[in-house]
Design an enzyme around this catalytic site. Sequence first.
Site: not given
Ligand SMILES: *Cc1c(COP(=O)(O)O)cnc(C)c1O
Length: 828
Positions: A368, A560-561, A566, A668, A672
Amino acid sequence: MANNSKTSFPLTADVTAAAFKDSILKHLNATHGTDVNKATNRSWWDAVSSALNEYVYNSLSQTQRTYFENDTRAVHYFSLEFLMGRLTGNNLHNLGLYTVAQEALKELDINIETLVDEEEDMALGNGGLGRLAACFIDSLATMHLPAVGYGIHYEHGLFRQEFQDGHQIERPDSWREYGNPFEICRPENVQEIPVYGYVETKFDDNGHIAKVWHPGRVIKGVPWDVPVVGYEGTNVNILRLWESRASDFFNWDVFNAGGYHDAHKENVESETVSKVLYPNDETEAGKELRLIQQYFFSACSLKDIINRYQRAHGEDWSKFSAQVAVQLNDTHPAVAIPELMRILVDEFNQDWDYAWNVCRETFSYTNHTLLPEALEKWSVSLFEKVLPRHLEIIYEINRRFLNDEVEAKWPGNDTIKSKLSIIEEGHERMVRMGNLSVIGSNKVNGVAEVHSALVKSDLFPEFDALWPEKLTNVTNGVTPRRWLKACNPKLSELIDATVGDKWPTNLELLRDLDKKADDAEFQKQFMAIKHENKVELASVIKELTDVEVDPSAIFDIQIKRLHEYKRQHLNLLHIMALYRRLLQNPDYDMHPRVFIFGAKAAPGYKLAKDIIYAINKVADKVNNDERIKGKLKVVFLPNYRVSLAEKMIPAADVSEQISTAGKEASGTGNMKLALNGAITIGTLDGANIEIAEEVGEDNVVIFGLTVDEVKAVNKAGYSPWDYYYANPEIKAVLDWFETDYFTSGKPGELASIKHSLLEGGDPYLCLADFDGYSKAHEQVNAKYIDKQGWAKSAILNTAYMGKFNSDRSIQDYVDRIWKLKSYPVKVN
Ligand SMILES: *Cc1c(COP(=O)(O)O)cnc(C)c1O
């Protein structure tokens, strides 16, 4: 709304709202011991859960029987994290009972949305990796594939985030303080897991060596099963999560000898194993308890698998790898490899080579990350203390690998040997879990095309030369059930009316929406839904932050985190630049913008917490500055998690995916958001590249250095000072951090960000990408003003996201790695 009183799935086609209401009332009393006069929201939620569990348990039993009777090959998804979110709405949707339940509850004067808001998120994960595992088990069940998810039943999931004066405060998460209606304890499948101790070498009568591990402690593993309901509800798989307890029959000697406190201490330590999730995303912690967690759940899960296997095959191991595939979600469960060797060699007296072949055919590993700080290593001394026998086995795996396979390919080459060795030599010798995982696996996959290419070229090039077939790609995906159908009901209904209602299991059907992308009426409907979703998010924002935002502004979302790679701080620099432009020129031409953040920082990650604080302080100032006439708003929603993501994503106009190229393995969240009609502003990183390919270059805004350019810049010697002196806007914004403009009376509170971007060398190249990012935002602004052009792009984003369905990812795993057959269950 169409046909509210009946569902469209065969399994629940005859369930009427009236019948479901009766079931809720029955369970309110018969299962939960209360009645309509006393029932709280919690009691109603319990009763609804019990009513729906009648269908879940029926399918669960029939699914498990079908798999057993067919002696199916199955995949076992080993993951230290499952970021499930809430289950009620999801299970109702997947059973086709959502509208029935909605109507039944309405008759009881209860709003279903309020009710599902009762549920705490099941946040047994940090971020993308854990959410991927959750999407994958949803797809596996939906695709009727025999599968078990294995993980840890953490008592406390990821911490709850609060802000105090803009600072992140962590509070414990108690998701199951009063129980959880969706989990079933299975005492009949308890396991005993040894740890610590020493290894004795014995010789049998024929002079053969046998190793006997005398553990220092035994931990009991108690399984909790969470049913995983596939779409249409016929196949219900299991997520099995292990809770640690003190072993029943251990340490009574100490107890009886009067050592009550010592015995009690060991009990507490055993129960600590599943107490909390480590909150570090993308950083390796290296702590003893973490290694024990990894071993505990891997060992429990393997014993469970072997018990099930032996019921059909006894001690005939020749069919093991034909029946059992184990997927390692990152290196966290890699200790399962030496554990299976230990079981086969020490406990079942199998020949080493035979056992090793079984292992290699059983395991596969998903990588990952390439970030050095995330690549797991354990000190040899810690390994020896906790798992002495496993360390010996790792040495033997390593010795054979280096002497046989590496020596044959690169005779006499010690440089390559030291690079491929599982043991890293140095001041402190370390066990490299990545090398162990590659050596012990059948296949190794990265999670997006560009990432998998970098795994081959930069991370494991020699392994790729040694085994050209082993390294492969499976691009990530997300489940369209949760991330479109359930979270965005209005858009889903429009899609149903346009392309039919089969898209939740065949997302490529959305492609037909492209015929409507230029249709003015359809554009109006699509954007009206976006607007309604924005109105709803605006009220959530008001509730959570007390900030008023205008739904006709552009909603620009980064969720995101919080991590430097990022680049939330790049977003912040640009927001400050916009603010400055507005102050200098009140007529500065921009459509009103709301920048919306959601992010948790690891509690020990100082700079990440400073960035949260800075965004909150800038938000405070900007949101209360009358001079800019509401053209700019900034909000940071606290406690970002799955259920909050479900409220934010349908309302996004712009999706921020701005990692430094080469750093985000896939992402991911990007999928979404695009699926829900947001336009991505992004770098050529991770799955952004594939998203751009799918939706077309007119429908994304790409900026910034590419992977190759990042490498070239770093090679040439990057100096952020060049950008600081050359670009007056960058200089002004960075200097702003040192004043007390945003932290009245406390100059320097935000200085650490400037410092990291200059003296700290700006390791993620924010300043190098600033200008491109700023111009990309001008493009976004111009694009939004062209209403029809924007609507068309938004529609085409939804239309062309079919590839990023986690069902497609799972099909790739099945074809390339798992070789599974599907078993649709006939439920009666
Ligand atoms: C999808 C998701 C992530 C991943 O987000 P990225 O932008 O791909 O880092 C992290 N936390 C939650 C709650 C999510 O639903």
